[in-house]
Design a protein around this motif. Structure first.
Motif: not given
Length: 253
Positions: A68-73, A180-187, A166-174
């Motif tokens: 709802g907030q972001y078009e391209l995830i 960015q949203v780091p998600i543990i075991k995101g895959d 960005l939905l990231n698997d566990a990390v925050r990319i510098p």
């Protein structure tokens, strides 16, 4: 004239999932055991499809939270942080809203054949998809974590559409200004990250198959550069190859 069971079977085999309920209804009164078995078989398939769709819907929880907030995830994941040889590869995938790719999951939970099939479907259906690749020399120069971040930034930068989150698997990319949203075991929790994990894994595996053709003595096609017994024995026998990570093999040669 009553249809032969073989003809009915061909009808079911040719039907899409959306057409199967109508076929079941059409032949519901047919008492022949062959037809009853066919109906039972396809009822189970429909039930399995419903469960798979429920599983995928659960994996869209983060996509639904932010759509709802972001078009391209965009989902981000990597393959190859642990091996002794070869590159680290990052995948970046933007899927259409409510995109259905049956069987989509964490790449580690899938067979190689299934990953290859899903790779093609992801590339066909994605709004945008790209990979970033960082080789062994660079990994040795800046360390594997920084190389992974570099591969992720490269993947994002190569996308044909700019993601909004960005939905990231566990990390925050510098070094990236995108939220960015780091998600543990995101895959295993996000369809976008799962798609990125498959993209990264298939791309890296294909590269290792190519390296195997050039340097078959190391067995890269079988272990993909990971530290298996066969790989370590080859490393000790032949010494490091040009694609070995020197900072990873100090204990073995």
């Amino acid at each position: 004239m009553e249809k032969k069971i073989a003809e009915i079977r061909k009808e079911f085999e040719a039907a899409s999932f959306s057409e199967i309920p109508a076929l079941i209804e059409a032949y519901w009164e047919d008492e022949r055991s062959g037809v009853r078995n066919l109906i039972g078989k396809y009822e189970k398939k429909l039930d399995a499809l419903d469960k798979e769709r429920e599983r995928l819907e659960a994996m869209r929880q983060y996509e639904h939270e932010y759509e709802g907030q972001y078009e391209l995830i965009c989902g981000i994941d990597e393959a190859g942080r642990g091996p002794l040889a070869g590159p680290v590869v990052a995948g970046a995938v933007i899927l259409p809203k409510d995109c259905e790719i049956l069987g989509l999951n964490d790449s580690k939970k899938l067979s190689e054949k299934k990953r290859e099939e899903l790779y093609d479907e992801i590339m066909e259906k994605a709004v945008a998809a790209a990979v970033g690749i960082v080789g062994p020399a660079r990994i040795d120069e800046i360390n594997i974590l920084q190389a992974t971040y570099e591969a992720m930034r490269e993947a994002v930068g190569k996308l044909s559409r700019a993601p909004r989150i960005l939905l990231n698997d566990a990390v925050r990319i510098p070094g990236i200004a995108i939220p960015q949203v780091p998600i543990i075991k995101g895959d295993a929790k996000s369809v976008s990250i799962a798609a990125a994990s498959i993209l990264a894994k298939v791309t890296r595996d294909r590269l290792m198959y190519e390296y195997d053709k050039i340097m078959p003595e190391y067995g890269f096609a079988s272990h993909k550069g990971y530290g298996s017994k066969v790989h370590i024995e080859a490393l000790q026998k032949y010494g490091p190859s040009p694609i070995h990570r020197k900072t990873f093999i100090t204990h073995f040669c």
